[in-house]
Scaffold this motif. Structure first.
Motif, mmCIF file in Angstrom:
data_model
loop_
_atom_site.group_PDB
_atom_site.id
_atom_site.type_symbol
_atom_site.label_atom_id
_atom_site.label_comp_id
_atom_site.label_asym_id
_atom_site.label_seq_id
_atom_site.Cartn_x
_atom_site.Cartn_y
_atom_site.Cartn_z
ATOM 1 N N SER A 1 3.611 0.483 2.938
ATOM 2 C CA SER A 1 3.497 -0.403 3.945
ATOM 3 C C SER A 1 2.762 -1.863 3.322
ATOM 4 C CB SER A 1 1.866 0.103 4.874
ATOM 5 O OG SER A 1 1.614 -0.809 5.746
ATOM 6 N N GLY A 2 3.117 -2.880 3.951
ATOM 7 C CA GLY A 2 2.696 -4.137 3.529
ATOM 8 C C GLY A 2 1.134 -4.320 4.618
ATOM 9 N N THR A 3 1.029 -5.540 4.716
ATOM 10 C CA THR A 3 -0.283 -6.159 5.513
ATOM 11 C C THR A 3 0.046 -6.004 6.973
ATOM 12 O OG1 THR A 3 0.157 -8.415 5.143
ATOM 13 C CG2 THR A 3 -1.134 -7.400 3.477
ATOM 14 N N GLY A 4 1.095 -5.918 7.322
ATOM 15 C CA GLY A 4 1.343 -5.850 8.732
ATOM 16 C C GLY A 4 1.481 -4.533 9.312
ATOM 17 N N ASN A 5 2.021 -4.251 10.325
ATOM 18 C CA ASN A 5 2.069 -2.838 10.965
ATOM 19 C C ASN A 5 3.455 -1.877 10.544
ATOM 20 O OD1 ASN A 5 3.691 -4.821 12.825
ATOM 21 N ND2 ASN A 5 4.522 -2.840 13.458
ATOM 22 N N GLN A 6 4.293 -2.804 9.699
ATOM 23 C CA GLN A 6 5.458 -2.051 9.337
ATOM 24 C C GLN A 6 5.054 -0.713 8.354
ATOM 25 O OE1 GLN A 6 8.616 -2.137 10.749
ATOM 26 N NE2 GLN A 6 7.749 -3.324 12.214
ATOM 27 N N PHE A 7 5.449 0.304 8.597
ATOM 28 C CA PHE A 7 5.296 1.464 7.731
ATOM 29 C C PHE A 7 6.603 2.160 7.452
ATOM 30 C CE2 PHE A 7 1.380 3.372 6.543
ATOM 31 C CZ PHE A 7 1.643 4.596 6.229
ATOM 32 N N PRO B 1 -4.328 -2.837 11.291
ATOM 33 C CA PRO B 1 -3.603 -2.916 9.800
ATOM 34 C C PRO B 1 -3.975 -4.436 9.382
ATOM 35 C CG PRO B 1 -2.060 -1.854 11.546
ATOM 36 C CD PRO B 1 -3.445 -2.494 12.219
ATOM 37 N N GLY B 2 -3.991 -4.572 7.886
ATOM 38 C CA GLY B 2 -4.585 -5.764 7.602
ATOM 39 C C GLY B 2 -4.644 -5.892 6.014
ATOM 40 N N TYR C 1 0.938 4.699 16.873
ATOM 41 C CA TYR C 1 2.166 4.697 16.639
ATOM 42 C C TYR C 1 2.809 6.010 17.065
ATOM 43 C CZ TYR C 1 0.779 1.689 12.745
ATOM 44 O OH TYR C 1 0.332 0.698 11.728
ATOM 45 N N ASN D 1 -4.201 0.349 7.239
ATOM 46 C CA ASN D 1 -2.677 0.900 7.088
ATOM 47 C C ASN D 1 -2.852 2.360 6.777
ATOM 48 O OD1 ASN D 1 -2.999 -2.047 6.335
ATOM 49 N ND2 ASN D 1 -0.968 -2.094 6.625
ATOM 50 N N TYR E 1 0.788 -1.213 0.002
ATOM 51 C CA TYR E 1 0.073 0.114 -0.228
ATOM 52 C C TYR E 1 1.092 1.149 -0.149
ATOM 53 C CZ TYR E 1 -3.106 -3.708 1.810
ATOM 54 O OH TYR E 1 -3.610 -4.949 2.197
#
Lengths: 112, 118
Positions: A94-100, B98-99, B33, B105, A32
């Motif tokens: 961002s992927g589907t996890g929380n990493q941004f 997030p998903g 965050y 996100n 994303y």
């Protein structure tokens, strides 16, 4: 690993001229993409986002960006800038996890 | 509330003192965050909270930094024995979970707390 690269740290442009702020990302998973704008002494404001669907996304203030998967790019464009567009612009992924992941920012200065 | 609220907006402190920064997320947002933005720099991830799960503390720069959040409510970031290099803008953001839809996100940011350590 996923990272975001903003190729230009500073972009000066004359008022009413077009502008492109470049962003490349690296990832092998679903992604994303986002552009945020930060005006002086303010937080980040979401400008536009790509989640799925049409690769051309339109945002606020006349900005648009195109998701190009083959070139792993998400460049931000505006056909005619205004003085009020002077700000710092951040590309993020961002992927589907929380990493941004944020780029280091591009400072856009619109010259009268 | 309507947006993410951070307080104070500005904080000046002396080296060696402790400071506490507060973040009120958007109601209903499960994720929160904290980021640090040094002068002219990008955003440095500090910590992530998701509901009642254990937080992701991988970005905290030293053990002088800690953060708490109870459930899906207010979070506080504490910096103990502040140093001059801690001077920065501390930004808080919140999001839905997030998903795979992508909508979780999207992060919404507060205006930040500008910390100056003298």
């Amino acid at each position: 690993a996923q990272s975001v690269t903003q190729l230009d740290s500073q972009v000066p442009v004359f008022e009413e001229a077009p502008v492109e702020l470049r962003c490349n990302y690296s990832s092998s998973v679903s992604v994303y993409l986002f552009w945020y704008v930060q005006y002086p002494n303010q937080g980040l404001q979401l400008l536009l986002k790509y989640l799925s669907g049409s690769t051309l996304v339109k945002g606020i203030n006349g900005f648009e960006a195109e998701f190009n998967k083959s070139q792993t790019s998400f460049h931000l464009r505006k056909p005619s800038v205004h003085i009020s567009d002077t700000a710092e612009y951040f590309c993020a992924a961002s992927g589907t996890g929380n990493q941004f992941y944020f780029g280091t920012g591009t400072s856009l200065t619109v010259i009268p | 509330g309507a947006g993410v609220s951070q307080s104070p907006s500005n904080k000046v402190t002396e080296k060696g003192k402790d400071v506490e920064l507060r973040c009120d997320p958007i109601s209903g947002h499960t994720a929160l965050y904290w980021y640090r933005q040094s002068l002219g720099q990008g955003l440095e991830f500090l910590i992530y909270f998701q509901g009642n799960s254990a937080p992701d503390k991988s970005g905290l720069p030293s053990d002088r930094f800690s953060a708490e959040r109870t459930g899906e409510s207010v979070s506080t970031l504490t910096i103990q024995r502040t140093q001059q290099e801690d001077s920065a803008v501390y930004l808080c953001a919140s999001s839905l979970t997030p998903g795979t839809s992508g909508r979780g996100n999207i992060q919404y940011f507060g205006a930040g707390t500008r910390l100056s350590v003298l």
